[in-house]
Write an enzyme that holds these catalytic residues in place. Structure first.
Site, PDB file in Angstrom:
ATOM      1  N   TYR A  20      -8.419  -4.526  -5.078  1.00  0.00           N
ATOM      2  CA  TYR A  20      -9.003  -5.745  -5.665  1.00  0.00           C
ATOM      3  C   TYR A  20     -10.038  -6.397  -4.748  1.00  0.00           C
ATOM      4  O   TYR A  20     -10.763  -7.306  -5.170  1.00  0.00           O
ATOM      5  CB  TYR A  20      -7.923  -6.789  -6.012  1.00  0.00           C
ATOM      6  CG  TYR A  20      -6.811  -6.313  -6.914  1.00  0.00           C
ATOM      7  CD1 TYR A  20      -6.897  -5.100  -7.606  1.00  0.00           C
ATOM      8  CD2 TYR A  20      -5.649  -7.065  -7.091  1.00  0.00           C
ATOM      9  CE1 TYR A  20      -5.865  -4.658  -8.413  1.00  0.00           C
ATOM     10  CE2 TYR A  20      -4.616  -6.628  -7.904  1.00  0.00           C
ATOM     11  CZ  TYR A  20      -4.725  -5.416  -8.553  1.00  0.00           C
ATOM     12  OH  TYR A  20      -3.703  -4.984  -9.344  1.00  0.00           O
ATOM     13  N   LYS A  47      -0.918  -3.334  -2.389  1.00  0.00           N
ATOM     14  CA  LYS A  47      -0.689  -1.946  -2.820  1.00  0.00           C
ATOM     15  C   LYS A  47      -1.632  -0.987  -2.098  1.00  0.00           C
ATOM     16  O   LYS A  47      -2.757  -1.366  -1.766  1.00  0.00           O
ATOM     17  CB  LYS A  47      -0.952  -1.805  -4.343  1.00  0.00           C
ATOM     18  CG  LYS A  47      -0.384  -2.947  -5.179  1.00  0.00           C
ATOM     19  CD  LYS A  47      -0.626  -2.788  -6.666  1.00  0.00           C
ATOM     20  CE  LYS A  47      -0.194  -4.027  -7.421  1.00  0.00           C
ATOM     21  NZ  LYS A  47      -1.216  -5.066  -7.556  1.00  0.00           N
ATOM     22  N   HIS A  50       0.082   2.237  -5.603  1.00  0.00           N
ATOM     23  CA  HIS A  50      -0.634   1.699  -6.769  1.00  0.00           C
ATOM     24  C   HIS A  50      -0.543   2.633  -7.994  1.00  0.00           C
ATOM     25  O   HIS A  50      -0.310   2.176  -9.109  1.00  0.00           O
ATOM     26  CB  HIS A  50      -2.097   1.441  -6.388  1.00  0.00           C
ATOM     27  CG  HIS A  50      -2.742   0.355  -7.181  1.00  0.00           C
ATOM     28  ND1 HIS A  50      -3.644  -0.525  -6.639  1.00  0.00           N
ATOM     29  CD2 HIS A  50      -2.641   0.001  -8.481  1.00  0.00           C
ATOM     30  CE1 HIS A  50      -4.043  -1.378  -7.566  1.00  0.00           C
ATOM     31  NE2 HIS A  50      -3.450  -1.065  -8.690  1.00  0.00           N
TER      32      HIS A  50
END
Ligand code: NDP
Length: 277
Positions: free
Chosen positions: A53, A78, A111
Site C-alpha cells: 500500500y 503484510k 499477502h
C-alpha cells in the site's frame, strides 16, 4: 460487545478488535495521517496496512502523532508477493518495521499464496513471531487447499486468514474450515468497495433497525464471527462503519443476506492471480 474496542482472542491469546480500519489506496502523506487521526478519535484501535500500500510510513507517523500508547493500537502489515521466500521475507519485514517506525507489529500476514514460495515465507514468519517481533501471524487470500498444504508443514498455525468476504462472496466452506482449525477469518473489502450498497435486501433489513446497508453487512460479518476492516477516508463514514454494536440481525435476516451470494469478487481469485511466475 458494544464498541470498537470489542476484541476477539486469537488462538495464541492475543486480542484483535472485531472492526478495524483498512487503508488500501489511502495516499501516503496528509491523507493517511488525517484518515488515521480521525479513525483513532472515533475509537478505532486496529489498522490494516501492507508493504504494497506504500503508506506504512504515514501509518507510523499517525500512530506517533496520536496521544495513544503503542500497545493500545493493533497494527497489521503484510509481506508482498515479490518479497516472498525465506530470506526476502525477513528483509521485507525489517523494512516494514523501519517504515512504520515500530519495534513490533501486532499481526504479520502473507499477502497472497504465491505458489512454490509461501511455505518458505511462512518459516520466516514463524521466526519473526518467535523473536517477539510480531504478536500474531497469519495468511491472506488462502483457500482451503492452500491452508491444508501449509498446515501439513507448520510449527505454528496461522492465527488469521484475511480474505475477500462480503455477501456476494460468502465463502461458507472456507469460513467453516477456518473455524474448525481455530484460524480467525478477517474480511477484506467487506463493503465490496461500495459496489452494492443500494441492494434492496440490505436496505430493507437496515430500515427496520435504522441502519445503512454498510452497517448491515458489517453486522452480518460480526455475527458470522468474522473480523472486518472497512476502509474510509471520511470521518462520517468511519463513524457509520463503527456503529454496528447496538442491534442484532435475526437468524432469518442472516439467511437472507447469506442468500445474496453470487460467488462474485471485487478482487482477484487467489488461484487466478498473476504472480508473475
Ligand atoms: P471496502 O469494502 O472497505 O470499501 C471501501 C470503499 O467504500 C471506499 O471507496 C470508501 O470510500 C467506500 N465506503 C466506505 N464506507 C462506506 C460507507 N459507509 N458508505 C458508502 N461507501 C463507503 O474496500 P477495501 O478494498 O478498501 O477493503 C478494506 C481493506 O481491506 C483495505 O483497505 C485493506 O486494508 C484490506 N484489503 C486487503 C486485501 C488483501 O489482499 N489482503 C485486498 C484488498 C483490501 P471513501 O474512502 O471515500 O469513504
Amino acid at each position: 460487545m458494544s464498541s470498537l474496542s470489542a476484541t476477539v482472542k486469537l488462538h495464541n491469546g492475543v486480542e484483535i478488535p472485531w472492526v478495524g480500519l483498512g487503508v488500501y489506496k489511502v495516499e501516503e502523506g496528509q491523507q493517511i495521517e488525517d484518515t488515521i487521526a480521525s479513525a483513532l478519535k472515533i475509537g478505532y484501535r486496529s489498522i490494516d496496512t501492507a508493504a504494497f500500500y506504500q503508506n506504512e510510513e504515514g501509518v507510523g507517523r499517525a500512530i506517533r502523532n496520536s496521544n495513544l500508547n503503542r500497545e493500545d493500537i493493533f497494527v497489521t502489515t503484510k509481506v508482498w508477493n515479490t518479497d516472498q521466500g525465506y530470506e526476502n521475507t525477513l528483509k521485507a519485514f525489517d523494512k516494514s518495521l523501519k517504515k512504520l517506525g515500530l519495534d513490533y507489529v501486532d499481526l504479520y500476514l502473507i499477502h497472497w499464496p504465491v505458489p512454490g514460495k509461501y511455505k518458505e515465507t511462512w518459516k520466516a514468519i514463524e521466526e519473526i513471531y518467535e523473536k517477539g517481533k510480531a504478536r500474531a501471524i497469519g495468511v491472506s487470500n488462502f483457500q482451503i487447499h492452500h491452508l491444508e498444504d501449509l498446515l501439513a508443514d507448520v510449527n505454528i498455525k496461522p492465527m488469521v486468514n484475511q480474505v475477500e468476504f462480503h455477501p456476494q462472496i460468502f465463502q461458507k466452506d472456507l469460513l467453516d474450515f477456518c473455524k474448525q482449525q481455530n484460524i480467525q477469518m478477517e474480511a477484506w473489502s467487506p463493503l465490496a468497495r461500495g459496489q452494492y450498497l443500494d441492494d434492496p435486501t440490505l436496505l430493507e433489513i437496515g430500515k427496520k433497525y435504522n441502519k445503512t446497508a454498510a452497517q448491515v453487512i458489517l453486522r452480518w460479518d460480526y455475527q458470522h464471527g468474522v473480523i472486518s476492516i472497512p476502509k474510509s477516508t471520511k470521518p462520517h463514514r468511519q463513524d457509520e462503519n463503527a456503529d454496528i454494536f447496538d442491534f442484532s440481525l435475526t437468524d432469518e435476516e442472516m439467511e437472507k443476506i447469506n442468500g445474496l451470494h453470487q460467488n462474485k469478487r471485487t478482487g482477484k481469485h487467489p488461484d487466478e492471480m498473476d504472480y508473475g511466475l
